[in-house]
Design an enzyme around this catalytic site. Sequence first.
Site, PDB file in Angstrom:
ATOM      1  N   LYS A 133       0.819  -1.217   0.000  1.00  0.00           N
ATOM      2  CA  LYS A 133       0.000   0.000   0.000  1.00  0.00           C
ATOM      3  C   LYS A 133       0.853   1.268   0.000  1.00  0.00           C
ATOM      4  CE  LYS A 133      -4.289  -1.971   1.684  1.00  0.00           C
ATOM      5  NZ  LYS A 133      -3.917  -3.406   1.787  1.00  0.00           N
TER       6      LYS A 133
HETATM    7  C1  PLP Z   1      -4.530  -4.460   1.134  1.00  0.00           C
HETATM    8  C2  PLP Z   1      -3.784  -5.737   1.055  1.00  0.00           C
HETATM    9  C3  PLP Z   1      -4.149  -6.765   0.147  1.00  0.00           C
HETATM   10  C4  PLP Z   1      -5.367  -6.664  -0.748  1.00  0.00           C
HETATM   11  O1  PLP Z   1      -5.247  -5.696  -1.747  1.00  0.00           O
HETATM   12  P1  PLP Z   1      -6.529  -5.205  -2.578  1.00  0.00           P
HETATM   13  O2  PLP Z   1      -6.050  -4.099  -3.439  1.00  0.00           O
HETATM   14  O3  PLP Z   1      -7.517  -4.733  -1.534  1.00  0.00           O
HETATM   15  O4  PLP Z   1      -7.052  -6.356  -3.336  1.00  0.00           O
HETATM   16  C5  PLP Z   1      -3.350  -7.903   0.084  1.00  0.00           C
HETATM   17  N1  PLP Z   1      -2.272  -8.048   0.877  1.00  0.00           N
HETATM   18  C6  PLP Z   1      -1.893  -7.101   1.765  1.00  0.00           C
HETATM   19  C7  PLP Z   1      -0.710  -7.336   2.616  1.00  0.00           C
HETATM   20  C8  PLP Z   1      -2.623  -5.907   1.876  1.00  0.00           C
HETATM   21  O5  PLP Z   1      -2.241  -4.972   2.762  1.00  0.00           O
END
Ligand code: PLP
Length: 467
Positions: free
Chosen positions: A112
């Site tokens: 993120k």
């Molecule tokens: C947010 C997150 C996901 C999922 O991502 P999306 O874009 O919501 O599909 C997967 N793995 C981790 C570690 C995350 O923080």
Amino acid sequence: MKYISTRGQAPALEFEDVLLTGLAPDGGLYVPDQLPHFSLEEIRSWRELPYDQLAFKILQPFVAGFISNDDFRTMLADTYAVFGHKAIVPLQQLDHNEYVMELFHGPTLAFKDFALQLLGRLLDHALEKRGEKAVIMGATSGDTGSAAIEGCKRCDNIDIFILHPHQRVSDVQRRQMTTVKGDNIHNIAIEGNFDDCQRMVKESFGDQSFLKGERRLVAVNSINWARIMAQIVYYFYTSLNLGGPDRHMAFSVPTGNFGDIFAGYLARKMGLPIDQLVIATNENDVLHRLMSQNQYQAKPLAHTLSPSMDIVVSSNFERLLFDLYDRDGQAIAGLMDEMGHGEATLDKDSMARARDLFDSDSADDSQTCNTIRQVFSETGYLLDPHTAIGVKAARQTRRSHQVPMITLGTAHPVKFADAVAEAGLTMPDLPHHLADLMTREERYTVLPNDRQQVQAFMAENVFGQDH
Ligand SMILES: *Cc1c(COP(=O)(O)O)cnc(C)c1O
């Protein structure tokens, strides 16, 4: 470039307005009315570019008119300079033609950071241009909150309030939020659960009068278009590193809200040769059931060892449906209404088109731990539980061994001690830039599960008002 709503009933907006807006007024999500498309020749010419310069080539068309090319180049260089690995997205090989792309070298050790580091800077630029200030309010059960705080801590025009459920996030995750220094950062521990936090955020967006009209609330959740956009870049970067665009690639993506994998879909539409995208889910497998049985059926939330994928509804899936239904906003409004009532099926053609590109799989906690153990014994490499779900899905659904299969490594295993312990393995050390995390000073305020008290706290603590 104009942005339109997936439900067809909202006016088209420019990038700057999309950046500052969450949902469209008709309840839809914004998407570009037309994507840029790059020829193989052009993509090939980017092979030598470092990450931030590649990001400029890919993202410039989306932000043209909002920011000058020079400012955007500088912004991207600053954004990715905070990463803890020089390659930004290093690759780890697991087997012949099988890889993990490590997206966890940002400040909070999860993918993120790629989007939120850029989003904070884009928002600050927009607010500066307008002479406005804004308040970011969000609820988090872990990854998003810390990435948003890290992304906004240097923003002059933003106060950020992140609500987390008191004593219900891990020590590492809490400390990643509460030890970040900055007068504009406010962590609130709510005496309640994650749903309580989320409800308070939603209600506050619905009625912002507690801010007395002086500032707007901005959302940084995963439906924000700028977040999706930033994630397109690493599909190109990794593909180019492995011989793309002259070799086709397959990607397996640990999926919650469908934001990360949707960025892969966009990369393909923009010209990158991608043969297969794998939707990897945990027990919250609404998308896997839809893909395998053409039956959309919501079910209650399950708490798993991969908490960042614990979702009931995958919001960004609507953006894919919009394309599958030939951008018919009315059809999407109807379909989303059915899904909102808990059950739906897709029309045959749309489903067939989805299955052309996408495969899916799901893993429960014991399969997740088995995969962590298996890969560790095969290679000595420790996967985090989210990435492990991606690797399992990649192996389960692989169409061709000639095509490199790349799983998105979405988090560092050190963030998920429970899963590592459950797999019977030893916790790794914190990376060097976080080595003293457990002894840094924390700052947060505990508040009761009461919206009025939270809003009063926010109104009192908005930075601009004491200066
Ligand atoms: C947010 C997150 C996901 C999922 O991502 P999306 O874009 O919501 O599909 C997967 N793995 C981790 C570690 C995350 O923080």
